[in-house]
Design an enzyme around this catalytic site. Structure first.
Site, PDB file in Angstrom:
ATOM      1  N   ARG A   1       0.792  -1.213   0.000  1.00  0.00           N
ATOM      2  CA  ARG A   1       0.000   0.000   0.000  1.00  0.00           C
ATOM      3  C   ARG A   1       0.830   1.272   0.000  1.00  0.00           C
ATOM      4  O   ARG A   1       0.640   2.156  -0.818  1.00  0.00           O
ATOM      5  CB  ARG A   1      -0.888   0.064   1.255  1.00  0.00           C
ATOM      6  CG  ARG A   1      -2.299  -0.322   1.036  1.00  0.00           C
ATOM      7  CD  ARG A   1      -2.887  -0.781   2.360  1.00  0.00           C
ATOM      8  NE  ARG A   1      -2.130  -1.929   2.820  1.00  0.00           N
ATOM      9  CZ  ARG A   1      -2.378  -3.162   2.423  1.00  0.00           C
ATOM     10  NH1 ARG A   1      -3.353  -3.414   1.619  1.00  0.00           N
ATOM     11  NH2 ARG A   1      -1.622  -4.166   2.832  1.00  0.00           N
TER      12      ARG A   1
ATOM     13  N   HIS B   1       5.569   6.219  11.620  1.00  0.00           N
ATOM     14  CA  HIS B   1       5.019   6.109  10.268  1.00  0.00           C
ATOM     15  C   HIS B   1       4.188   7.373  10.045  1.00  0.00           C
ATOM     16  O   HIS B   1       2.953   7.352  10.013  1.00  0.00           O
ATOM     17  CB  HIS B   1       4.151   4.851  10.178  1.00  0.00           C
ATOM     18  CG  HIS B   1       3.845   4.397   8.787  1.00  0.00           C
ATOM     19  ND1 HIS B   1       4.022   5.192   7.673  1.00  0.00           N
ATOM     20  CD2 HIS B   1       3.352   3.208   8.317  1.00  0.00           C
ATOM     21  CE1 HIS B   1       3.652   4.504   6.596  1.00  0.00           C
ATOM     22  NE2 HIS B   1       3.252   3.309   6.955  1.00  0.00           N
TER      23      HIS B   1
HETATM   24  C1  NCD Z   1       1.674  -0.615   8.418  1.00  0.00           C
HETATM   25  C2  NCD Z   1       3.172  -0.538   8.525  1.00  0.00           C
HETATM   26  O1  NCD Z   1       3.906  -0.885   7.600  1.00  0.00           O
HETATM   27  O2  NCD Z   1       3.602  -0.068   9.564  1.00  0.00           O
HETATM   28  N1  NCD Z   1       1.220  -0.786   7.119  1.00  0.00           N
HETATM   29  C3  NCD Z   1       1.057   0.312   6.314  1.00  0.00           C
HETATM   30  O3  NCD Z   1       1.966   1.065   6.057  1.00  0.00           O
HETATM   31  N2  NCD Z   1      -0.184   0.545   5.856  1.00  0.00           N
HETATM   32  C4  NCD Z   1       1.046  -1.542   9.378  1.00  0.00           C
HETATM   33  C5  NCD Z   1       1.498  -2.972   9.412  1.00  0.00           C
HETATM   34  O4  NCD Z   1       2.395  -3.395   8.711  1.00  0.00           O
HETATM   35  O5  NCD Z   1       0.881  -3.688  10.207  1.00  0.00           O
END
Ligand code: NCD
Length: 364
Positions: free
Chosen positions: A92, A175
């Protein structure tokens, strides 16, 4: 257009002094002309910037509904190239940034597997990333080492060719762009439900190692009167640094294992998966996480106005039958993510006012 290569404040501070700063003091070093240049931690954002980004995202997606609008967007940053350096798995976030770049004309390139880069010849990751800055105007990176994106931002700011660095997920700590899309989703969802004021938001699952919650808890804390619930088995409960931050800001919160009890109380449930890639001795396997799954029978107890969120990927924590419930927002989050990243990149390159001009013509 503002000169993107003007000196970053990161040039004025040594690495040791910078790295020791509290998160909330680091933010100003990532700014240039009062706007984000590097995007590394949630703590660098204040409400006016968040709300401006959300407004730009909403206007941009309106503009993209016509062919003329799509052409206009394509032209905005056609002279820029971006490197997507993803040294950790991603579907994603990678595609979201990739598509965001394409929408505004930026040419994206990628390194997704360090085993295909000169790192296998013994090159340091720092040198690898410095090489990118010779070819590209922006680096978007995901890395397993917490704080690595900050290190790169500092390093590049101290070279002849600084370029903006966006953290697309770092270790277990941050993030920030996921937090931006999450707050965008919350604000949009509560727009006609009295806004964020007084809402109750539950974070559920692996809160110890999930970086999305760690970043989002901070952005939510910028909205007064919001209560945060942290719902997890003891070993996966949220860490003390986040609770200290909430205490400092006077935010109400509650830690609990009792998911069933809080379901009818809350306005948003933010589910997360178990992050067992961080296990050292398979320790997650012994934890019963089934009491922290959202099941179809829970939907009856959930407020009709509440929303269900998840950063994805999911495992078993949300039953797929829930996807068709109008309160499920996780697929909408994915879409919101692309638009908020478009807005963020436009903002970094100081082009967002052109969105306003086009939008005002469009609606007049
Ligand atoms: C998350 C991540 O990579 O921290 N995913 C994301 O970026 N949508 C959550 C996850 O990996 O559980």
């Amino acid at each position: 257009m503002a000169d993107i290569y003007r000196e970053s404040p990161l040039k004025s501070i040594g690495w040791e002094d910078f790295v020791g700063l509290p998160l909330e003091e680091k933010g100003r070093y990532f700014l240039r002309d009062g706007r984000p240049y590097h995007v590394l931690i949630a703590q660098q954002f204040e409400r006016p910037t968040l709300e401006r980004l959300c407004e730009t995202a909403t206007r941009t997606r309106r503009i993209a509904k016509t062919r003329g609008g799509i052409r206009f967007l394509q032209d905005l940053l056609f002279d820029k190239r971006a490197m997507l350096y993803f040294a950790q798995p991603s579907t994603r976030t990678f595609l979201s940034f990739y598509s965001a770049c394409q929408i505004i004309g930026i040419k994206p390139a990628e390194v997704r597997d360090a085993s295909t880069s000169s790192e296998v010849k013994g090159e340091s990751p720092e040198d690898t990333v410095r090489t990118f800055s010779s070819y590209f105007d922006m680096i978007i990176m995901r890395h397993p080492v917490g704080g690595f994106a900050e290190r790169i931002a500092w390093l590049l700011s101290n070279t002849e060719r600084p370029v903006p660095v966006i953290n697309a997920g770092s270790g277990r700590d941050q993030h920030p762009t996921q937090a931006l899309l999450d707050i965008y989703t919350l604000l949009r969802s509560f727009e006609d439900k009295g806004g964020m004021e007084g809402k109750k938001i539950a974070f559920v699952g692996d809160l110890a190692r999930g970086r999305t919650v760690r970043s989002l808890a901070y952005l939510v804390a910028l909205y007064p009167g919001v209560k945060q619930y942290f719902v997890a088995p003891e070993p996966l409960q949220i860490r003390g640094d986040i609770l200290q931050m909430l205490d400092k800001r006077g935010v109400a919160y509650e830690l609990t294992r009792d998911f069933e009890r809080i379901i009818p109380e809350v306005d948003a449930i933010y589910m997360t998966r178990i992050q067992d890639e961080w296990d050292t001795a398979d320790e997650s396997r012994s934890i019963d996480t089934t009491p922290f799954h959202l099941r179809v029978e829970h939907l009856r107890k959930l407020k009709p106005t509440a929303i269900i969120m998840h950063p994805l990927p999911r495992r078993k924590e949300i039953a797929p039958e829930i996807d068709s419930d109008p309160r499920a927002m996780y697929w909408r989050q994915v879409r919101n993510g692309m638009w908020i990243r478009v807005a963020l990149i436009l903002y970094i390159f100081a082009r967002e006012s052109e969105i306003d001009r086009y939008y005002e013509d469009l609606i007049s």
